[in-house]
Design an enzyme around this catalytic site. Structure first.
Site, PDB file in Angstrom:
ATOM      1  N   GLU A   1       0.866  -1.180   0.000  1.00 25.72           N
ATOM      2  CA  GLU A   1       0.000   0.000   0.000  1.00 25.72           C
ATOM      3  C   GLU A   1       0.894   1.219   0.000  1.00 25.72           C
ATOM      4  O   GLU A   1       1.512   1.551   1.008  1.00 25.72           O
ATOM      5  CB  GLU A   1      -0.918  -0.015   1.224  1.00 25.72           C
ATOM      6  CG  GLU A   1      -1.887  -1.182   1.259  1.00 25.72           C
ATOM      7  CD  GLU A   1      -2.798  -1.242   0.049  1.00 25.72           C
ATOM      8  OE1 GLU A   1      -3.005  -0.191  -0.609  1.00 25.72           O
ATOM      9  OE2 GLU A   1      -3.304  -2.327  -0.260  1.00 25.72           O
TER      10      GLU A   1
ATOM     11  N   CYS B   1      -1.293   9.179   2.508  1.00 18.53           N
ATOM     12  CA  CYS B   1      -0.970   8.600   1.201  1.00 18.53           C
ATOM     13  C   CYS B   1      -2.022   8.935   0.155  1.00 18.53           C
ATOM     14  O   CYS B   1      -1.729   8.930  -1.045  1.00 18.53           O
ATOM     15  CB  CYS B   1      -0.793   7.083   1.313  1.00 18.53           C
ATOM     16  SG  CYS B   1      -2.241   6.214   1.943  1.00 18.53           S
TER      17      CYS B   1
END
Length: 472
Positions: free
Chosen positions: A213, A247
């Site tokens: 991720e 993110c």
């Protein structure tokens, strides 16, 4: 700490005890939920200490409540997820005679979790929802950039789980490197793309399957008919949450040329409403470390030196050059050029470049010439324009008319594509990501003619069958 020894003990316990029942899995998930509820204040204290200044409400929202939700979802659904899935047989006629095909979901065993510093609690516990629902054990390596939180999680898990169930390993980059080289049954890493390359190489030594991720430059496309006030409020909320250290934070905006001034003013008003002051405002989070502060300010200074227009959104006009913590005001960079680092690197801070476009095709082409991002955001009411953006861009996920929110949907898989990640989790997707999907075929009991024809000596029966298969 003997990481190899812990792993071997967890693997041995997995073989000894077998796949845990639904009740055992729910018990482990319940223990995680209790840890979060009972340690809320301690988590807020630890993250505030690690960042220097971090909003307690933001911590409770993202790291505590945001972790409880996926755990509760897994708890409510895991019995259904655990059921074998029936599949059709090939050729179908075998099914008529009693043959069966199914997929069973089996725990992989021990899953390694390397969690980052930006949401260290959430990005440990959210993967655990799928890991535990799938019946696995876990070893966790939290970030050295948030040492107080990492130490707290080690204490928390140690108080509720045996080392054979969940173990936390703390330490610096050398420990992280050794952790990534362990022969886990699966490894999930959340963090920077550059570090992920090292993790992937390390995992490759033992052919450990990976979930990565990562991040990237998640774009916002403002449609020609977007409501600027609504869009700016939502974009700036996403950009200032955790001071943009997310993110999935919007990394740059593509706006119609005639909408830029309106967007700037709408952004100014939305920031003033959220943060009347910044310097001593407990709602506004600091940058986690000095080197990250200097990196982000370097992007701004370079952009200014190369001719971009820099707009600092400081409602109170505060001087942030002298401060106890590393706070950066929300900053817009107008008319950036592609040779600027702010347009080349993931920003991970409260700085937002705004570029212009003439047609939506031009905006799409700009997005597509870069690496595929973790998220993409579109604001607008034109259905044809929206569908064109969705159909012709590739990203890990999309939120329409907001930013980041797709990550909170437990019924949607969350993951990247290419440089922004591989694999996905959340909800049933997480259960399946951390399960071995075992294919099982049960042959019919009676040894009928068609089955016999598939064995030598070959004759007319198999030739007839093959002829039937060789047709378009």
């Amino acid at each position: 700490m003997d990481m190899q020894g812990i792993l071997q003990r967890q693997k041995a316990a997995h073989l000894r005890d077998g796949a845990p029942s639904a009740e055992e899995r729910i018990n482990r998930i319940d223990r995680c939920i209790r840890l979060l509820i009972e340690n809320r204040k301690a988590i807020e204290d630890a993250l505030n200490a690690d960042f220097g200044s971090r909003s307690r409400e933001a911590t409770a929202f993202t790291d505590v409540s945001g972790s409880i939700a996926p755990l509760k979802h897994a708890k409510a659904n895991l019995r259904k997820w655990m059921r074998p899935e029936k599949r059709k047989t090939t050729p179908a006629i075998l099914g008529l005679f009693g043959a069966k095909a199914e997929v069973r979901f089996q725990p992989k065993g021990v899953v390694g979790v390397i969690s980052p510093w930006n949401f260290p609690v959430n990005l440990t516990f959210a993967p655990l929802a799928g890991i535990l629902a799938a019946g696995n054990r876990a070893m966790i390596k939290p970030s050295e950039y948030t040492p107080a939180t990492s130490e707290l999680m080690q204490i928390m898990f140690g108080s509720a789980f045996s080392e054979e169930e969940i173990a936390v390993v703390t330490g610096g980059p050398d420990v992280g490197e050794a952790f990534a080289r362990l022969p886990f049954d699966h490894l999930i890493f959340t963090g920077a793309t550059g570090v992920a390359r090292h993790v992937m190489r390390a995992a490759a030594e033992n052919l450990v399957p990976l979930t990565l991720e990562l991040g990237g430059k998640s774009p916002v496309i403002l449609g020609k008919h977007a409501d600027l006030d609504v869009a700016a409020a939502r974009i700036m909320n996403g950009k200032t949450l955790n001071a943009g250290q997310i993110c999935l934070a919007p990394d740059y905006v593509l706006a119609p040329a005639d909408k830029v001034d309106g967007f700037v003013e709408s952004a100014r008003r939305s920031v003033a409403k959220m943060f009347p002051t910044i310097k001593d405002n407990p709602d506004y989070t600091a940058i986690v470390a000095q080197r990250h502060y200097e990196r982000i300010m370097g992007y701004v200074d370079e952009a200014r030196a190369k001719g971009a227009r820099v707009v600092e959104l400081k409602p109170d006009g505060e001087d942030l050059s002298q401060q106890e913590h590393r706070k950066i005001a929300p900053t817009l960079i107008l008319d950036p050029t592609d040779d600027m680092k702010v347009m080349q690197e993931e920003i991970f801070g409260p700085v937002l470049p705004v570029k212009t476009y003439r047609t939506v095709d031009e905006a799409i082409a700009y997005v597509n010439k870069g690496e595929r991002p973790l998220g993409l955001y579109y604001f607008g009411v034109d259905e044809a324009e929206r569908e064109k953006v969705l159909a012709t861009t590739t990203s890990g996920g999309v939120t329409v008319n907001d930013v980041i929110f797709h990550v909170a949907q437990e019924e949607l898989p969350f993951g990247g594509v290419g440089p922004s990640g591989m694999g996905s989790y959340h909800g049933v997707g997480g259960f399946r990501e951390f399960s071995h999907r075992k294919a099982i075929y049960t042959q019919i009991k009676k040894d009928i003619g068609p089955l016999q024809a598939m064995r030598p000596p070959y004759g007319a029966g198999i030739r007839k069958y093959l002829d039937s298969q060789m047709k378009a």
